[in-house]
Design a protein around this motif. Sequence first.
Motif, PDB file in Angstrom:
ATOM      1  N   LEU A  43      -7.811   4.011 -30.091  1.00 30.91           N
ATOM      2  CA  LEU A  43      -7.336   2.756 -30.523  1.00 30.91           C
ATOM      3  C   LEU A  43      -7.003   2.807 -32.113  1.00 30.91           C
ATOM      4  CD1 LEU A  43     -10.218   0.756 -29.122  1.00 30.91           C
ATOM      5  CD2 LEU A  43      -8.194   0.867 -28.333  1.00 30.91           C
ATOM      6  N   PRO A  44      -6.350   1.671 -32.766  1.00 33.70           N
ATOM      7  CA  PRO A  44      -5.994   1.953 -34.050  1.00 33.70           C
ATOM      8  C   PRO A  44      -7.154   2.304 -34.930  1.00 33.70           C
ATOM      9  CG  PRO A  44      -4.864  -0.042 -33.184  1.00 33.70           C
ATOM     10  CD  PRO A  44      -5.984   0.508 -32.018  1.00 33.70           C
ATOM     11  N   GLY A  45      -8.255   1.997 -34.677  1.00 34.20           N
ATOM     12  CA  GLY A  45      -9.417   2.235 -35.604  1.00 34.20           C
ATOM     13  C   GLY A  45     -10.070   3.391 -35.231  1.00 34.20           C
ATOM     14  N   GLY A  46      -9.543   4.252 -34.092  1.00 39.33           N
ATOM     15  CA  GLY A  46     -10.204   5.515 -33.983  1.00 39.33           C
ATOM     16  C   GLY A  46     -10.359   6.021 -32.434  1.00 39.33           C
ATOM     17  N   GLU A  47     -10.783   7.032 -32.041  1.00 34.78           N
ATOM     18  CA  GLU A  47     -11.112   7.214 -30.599  1.00 34.78           C
ATOM     19  C   GLU A  47     -12.568   6.672 -30.346  1.00 34.78           C
ATOM     20  OE1 GLU A  47     -12.274  11.447 -28.910  1.00 34.78           O
ATOM     21  OE2 GLU A  47      -9.986  11.325 -28.890  1.00 34.78           O
ATOM     22  N   LEU A  65      -5.330  -5.416 -11.331  1.00 29.02           N
ATOM     23  CA  LEU A  65      -6.526  -6.362 -11.789  1.00 29.02           C
ATOM     24  C   LEU A  65      -7.455  -5.374 -12.738  1.00 29.02           C
ATOM     25  CD1 LEU A  65      -7.259  -9.157 -11.491  1.00 29.02           C
ATOM     26  CD2 LEU A  65      -8.575  -8.690  -9.508  1.00 29.02           C
ATOM     27  N   VAL A  66      -7.514  -5.942 -13.943  1.00 33.14           N
ATOM     28  CA  VAL A  66      -8.668  -5.100 -14.754  1.00 33.14           C
ATOM     29  C   VAL A  66      -9.897  -5.977 -14.936  1.00 33.14           C
ATOM     30  CG1 VAL A  66      -8.474  -3.865 -17.041  1.00 33.14           C
ATOM     31  CG2 VAL A  66      -6.552  -4.027 -15.445  1.00 33.14           C
ATOM     32  N   ARG A  67     -10.773  -5.317 -15.352  1.00 33.68           N
ATOM     33  CA  ARG A  67     -11.989  -6.127 -15.711  1.00 33.68           C
ATOM     34  C   ARG A  67     -11.898  -6.128 -17.153  1.00 33.68           C
ATOM     35  NH1 ARG A  67     -16.449  -6.809 -12.252  1.00 33.68           N
ATOM     36  NH2 ARG A  67     -16.320  -5.733 -10.383  1.00 33.68           N
ATOM     37  N   GLY A  68     -12.293  -7.325 -17.774  1.00 35.99           N
ATOM     38  CA  GLY A  68     -11.920  -7.364 -19.118  1.00 35.99           C
ATOM     39  C   GLY A  68     -12.848  -6.417 -19.870  1.00 35.99           C
ATOM     40  N   VAL A  69     -12.579  -6.316 -20.964  1.00 37.97           N
ATOM     41  CA  VAL A  69     -13.415  -5.341 -22.065  1.00 37.97           C
ATOM     42  C   VAL A  69     -13.514  -6.097 -23.392  1.00 37.97           C
ATOM     43  CG1 VAL A  69     -14.056  -3.276 -23.168  1.00 37.97           C
ATOM     44  CG2 VAL A  69     -12.884  -3.139 -20.938  1.00 37.97           C
ATOM     45  N   PRO A  70     -14.624  -7.150 -23.660  1.00 44.10           N
ATOM     46  CA  PRO A  70     -14.730  -8.002 -24.920  1.00 44.10           C
ATOM     47  C   PRO A  70     -14.390  -7.097 -26.130  1.00 44.10           C
ATOM     48  CG  PRO A  70     -16.433  -8.694 -23.379  1.00 44.10           C
ATOM     49  CD  PRO A  70     -15.928  -7.395 -22.825  1.00 44.10           C
ATOM     50  N   GLY A  71     -13.580  -7.663 -26.922  1.00 42.10           N
ATOM     51  CA  GLY A  71     -13.505  -6.952 -28.284  1.00 42.10           C
ATOM     52  C   GLY A  71     -12.342  -5.932 -28.137  1.00 42.10           C
ATOM     53  N   THR A  72     -11.578  -5.787 -27.270  1.00 43.84           N
ATOM     54  CA  THR A  72     -10.900  -4.926 -27.115  1.00 43.84           C
ATOM     55  C   THR A  72      -9.049  -5.577 -26.760  1.00 43.84           C
ATOM     56  OG1 THR A  72     -10.789  -4.417 -24.891  1.00 43.84           O
ATOM     57  CG2 THR A  72     -12.307  -3.227 -26.377  1.00 43.84           C
ATOM     58  N   LEU A  73      -8.161  -4.755 -26.549  1.00 49.09           N
ATOM     59  CA  LEU A  73      -6.831  -5.205 -26.007  1.00 49.09           C
ATOM     60  C   LEU A  73      -7.024  -5.734 -24.798  1.00 49.09           C
ATOM     61  CD1 LEU A  73      -4.564  -3.071 -24.355  1.00 49.09           C
ATOM     62  CD2 LEU A  73      -5.363  -1.799 -26.278  1.00 49.09           C
ATOM     63  N   TRP A  74      -8.167  -5.154 -24.174  1.00 48.23           N
ATOM     64  CA  TRP A  74      -8.293  -5.671 -22.576  1.00 48.23           C
ATOM     65  C   TRP A  74      -9.133  -6.836 -22.568  1.00 48.23           C
ATOM     66  CZ3 TRP A  74      -8.294  -0.470 -24.186  1.00 48.23           C
ATOM     67  CH2 TRP A  74      -7.195   0.292 -23.493  1.00 48.23           C
ATOM     68  N   GLU A  75      -9.001  -7.817 -23.629  1.00 45.73           N
ATOM     69  CA  GLU A  75      -9.622  -8.887 -23.479  1.00 45.73           C
ATOM     70  C   GLU A  75      -9.001  -9.947 -22.479  1.00 45.73           C
ATOM     71  OE1 GLU A  75     -12.637 -11.036 -25.010  1.00 45.73           O
ATOM     72  OE2 GLU A  75     -12.054  -9.692 -26.576  1.00 45.73           O
ATOM     73  N   PRO A  76      -9.804 -10.758 -21.375  1.00 46.01           N
ATOM     74  CA  PRO A  76      -9.078 -11.462 -20.748  1.00 46.01           C
ATOM     75  C   PRO A  76      -8.244 -12.672 -21.382  1.00 46.01           C
ATOM     76  CG  PRO A  76     -11.473 -11.231 -20.233  1.00 46.01           C
ATOM     77  CD  PRO A  76     -11.411 -10.774 -21.424  1.00 46.01           C
ATOM     78  N   ALA A  77      -7.022 -12.753 -21.054  1.00 48.77           N
ATOM     79  CA  ALA A  77      -6.151 -13.757 -21.368  1.00 48.77           C
ATOM     80  C   ALA A  77      -5.439 -14.447 -19.877  1.00 48.77           C
ATOM     81  CB  ALA A  77      -5.040 -13.339 -22.225  1.00 48.77           C
ATOM     82  N   ALA A  78      -5.045 -15.631 -20.433  1.00 42.69           N
ATOM     83  CA  ALA A  78      -4.210 -16.409 -19.339  1.00 42.69           C
ATOM     84  C   ALA A  78      -2.684 -15.638 -18.910  1.00 42.69           C
ATOM     85  CB  ALA A  78      -3.793 -17.905 -19.719  1.00 42.69           C
ATOM     86  N   SER A 107      -3.989   4.427 -26.558  1.00 44.71           N
ATOM     87  CA  SER A 107      -3.468   5.657 -25.701  1.00 44.71           C
ATOM     88  C   SER A 107      -4.555   6.646 -25.344  1.00 44.71           C
ATOM     89  CB  SER A 107      -2.276   6.478 -26.614  1.00 44.71           C
ATOM     90  OG  SER A 107      -3.068   7.090 -27.772  1.00 44.71           O
ATOM     91  N   ARG A 108      -3.962   7.570 -24.648  1.00 42.22           N
ATOM     92  CA  ARG A 108      -5.071   8.454 -24.029  1.00 42.22           C
ATOM     93  C   ARG A 108      -4.245   9.628 -23.484  1.00 42.22           C
ATOM     94  NH1 ARG A 108      -8.144   8.799 -18.099  1.00 42.22           N
ATOM     95  NH2 ARG A 108      -9.559  10.292 -18.598  1.00 42.22           N
ATOM     96  N   THR A 109      -4.945  10.817 -23.966  1.00 43.77           N
ATOM     97  CA  THR A 109      -4.456  12.221 -23.767  1.00 43.77           C
ATOM     98  C   THR A 109      -5.086  12.543 -22.598  1.00 43.77           C
ATOM     99  OG1 THR A 109      -4.008  12.377 -26.087  1.00 43.77           O
ATOM    100  CG2 THR A 109      -3.859  14.216 -24.847  1.00 43.77           C
ATOM    101  N   GLY A 110      -4.298  13.352 -21.785  1.00 44.16           N
ATOM    102  CA  GLY A 110      -4.849  13.768 -20.480  1.00 44.16           C
ATOM    103  C   GLY A 110      -5.431  15.228 -20.651  1.00 44.16           C
ATOM    104  N   PRO A 111      -6.253  15.949 -19.723  1.00 44.75           N
ATOM    105  CA  PRO A 111      -7.037  16.904 -20.239  1.00 44.75           C
ATOM    106  C   PRO A 111      -5.770  18.199 -20.652  1.00 44.75           C
ATOM    107  CG  PRO A 111      -7.003  16.527 -17.762  1.00 44.75           C
ATOM    108  CD  PRO A 111      -6.375  15.558 -18.552  1.00 44.75           C
ATOM    109  N   ASP A 112      -4.778  18.202 -20.357  1.00 46.11           N
ATOM    110  CA  ASP A 112      -3.715  19.203 -20.670  1.00 46.11           C
ATOM    111  C   ASP A 112      -3.377  18.925 -22.121  1.00 46.11           C
ATOM    112  OD1 ASP A 112      -2.128  16.991 -20.323  1.00 46.11           O
ATOM    113  OD2 ASP A 112      -0.824  17.851 -18.805  1.00 46.11           O
ATOM    114  N   GLY A 113      -3.822  17.976 -22.694  1.00 49.81           N
ATOM    115  CA  GLY A 113      -3.490  17.688 -24.193  1.00 49.81           C
ATOM    116  C   GLY A 113      -2.270  16.979 -24.237  1.00 49.81           C
TER     117      GLY A 113
END
Length: 148
Positions: A43-47, A65-78, A107-113
């Motif tokens: 995330l912008p603040g780090g890993e 359909l994604v379960r919300g994660v409060p305090g992240t970009l995955w915050e529920p919204a309309a 972002s996420r890096t895969g196991p291959d970097g």
Amino acid sequence: MRAVDQFHLGIVTADFEGTMAELSSVFGYEWGAEVGGPTTVTLPGGETVLELRCAYSTSVPRLELVRGVPGTLWEPAAGIHHVGYWSGDVAADVAELTGQGYAIEASRTGPDGVPFFAFLRSDRGFRIELVAGSAREGLARCWSGGVA
């Protein structure tokens, strides 16, 4: 990136089961198994490690359909949270989009970097998810009934 590479619309919700039931009863959507778990993301603040869980519709047009994660970009919204695109080169597509004013949210890096996925947002609020084409076969199991 091309319009034909768009493969899902993402909806983030605080009421996963209720949203799934409503989309099924009102629009006839059917769903694959819920997948996910602890996921390392940058995330912008780090890993950090987040509990990211979702289910894809087996019906098309495809929904995630994604379960919300409060305090992240995955915050529920309309409404629609993001539009997902396959990417043949996530790093190159991120560079192109940031050059056009999009900001990287996660972002996420895969196991291959190699970059595996990235979320970017325009200054107009439009959010996209780029997903490496190498994930296509694995994700297809999410909507074909191959994931237990």
